[in-house]
Design a protein around this motif. Structure first.
Motif, PDB file in Angstrom:
ATOM      1  N   UNK A  28     -45.735  61.242 -49.383  1.00 50.27           N
ATOM      2  CA  UNK A  28     -44.717  61.068 -50.420  1.00 50.27           C
ATOM      3  C   UNK A  28     -44.078  59.684 -50.388  1.00 50.27           C
ATOM      4  N   UNK A  29     -44.223  58.967 -49.282  1.00 52.30           N
ATOM      5  CA  UNK A  29     -43.584  57.665 -49.122  1.00 52.30           C
ATOM      6  C   UNK A  29     -44.558  56.565 -49.521  1.00 52.30           C
ATOM      7  N   UNK A  30     -44.166  55.784 -50.524  1.00 51.38           N
ATOM      8  CA  UNK A  30     -45.000  54.675 -50.992  1.00 51.38           C
ATOM      9  C   UNK A  30     -44.687  53.393 -50.216  1.00 51.38           C
ATOM     10  N   UNK A  31     -43.402  53.119 -50.027  1.00 47.45           N
ATOM     11  CA  UNK A  31     -42.960  51.906 -49.338  1.00 47.45           C
ATOM     12  C   UNK A  31     -41.706  52.224 -48.532  1.00 47.45           C
ATOM     13  N   UNK A  32     -41.529  51.487 -47.457  1.00 49.74           N
ATOM     14  CA  UNK A  32     -40.306  51.624 -46.674  1.00 49.74           C
ATOM     15  C   UNK A  32     -40.014  50.307 -45.972  1.00 49.74           C
ATOM     16  N   UNK A  33     -38.729  50.126 -45.645  1.00 48.70           N
ATOM     17  CA  UNK A  33     -38.297  48.905 -44.959  1.00 48.70           C
ATOM     18  C   UNK A  33     -37.063  49.218 -44.123  1.00 48.70           C
ATOM     19  N   UNK A  34     -37.078  48.746 -42.880  1.00 45.65           N
ATOM     20  CA  UNK A  34     -35.906  48.872 -42.018  1.00 45.65           C
ATOM     21  C   UNK A  34     -35.292  47.495 -41.852  1.00 45.65           C
ATOM     22  N   UNK A  35     -34.002  47.412 -42.130  1.00 48.35           N
ATOM     23  CA  UNK A  35     -33.241  46.191 -41.896  1.00 48.35           C
ATOM     24  C   UNK A  35     -32.454  46.408 -40.613  1.00 48.35           C
ATOM     25  N   UNK A  36     -32.909  45.798 -39.523  1.00 49.32           N
ATOM     26  CA  UNK A  36     -32.253  46.024 -38.239  1.00 49.32           C
ATOM     27  C   UNK A  36     -30.903  45.325 -38.151  1.00 49.32           C
TER      28      UNK A  36
END
Length: 77
Positions: A28-36
């Motif tokens: 279900x997840x197309x894109x993801x990003x973590x901003x640390x």
């Protein structure tokens, strides 16, 4: 496409190692990003539910709180 932004306790690149496979393998997840820097996770996908994302984050041993929902165009709802 739904886009959700979560506040998390994922604080470093090293912390991302545990969550990366779960997010990458989820259909279900197309894109993801973590901003640390601000400890946020942004996730986009079709038919995506914020509770589903929170469960994935919890499986990796972290917490996530939904803080923002964006529309398909990226404008804040």
């Amino acid at each position: 496409m739904e886009i959700f932004k979560f506040k998390t306790d994922i604080y470093s690149i090293e912390s991302q190692a545990g969550i990366t496979p779960l997010l990458n393998e989820d259909a279900k997840i197309a894109h993801w990003h973590i901003n640390s820097d601000d400890q946020t996770l942004t996730v986009s996908g079709n038919e995506l539910d914020p509770e589903h994302v929170k469960k994935l984050v919890a499986q990796a041993g972290f917490q996530a709180k939904l803080i923002e929902v964006f529309g398909a165009s990226g404008s804040s709802l």
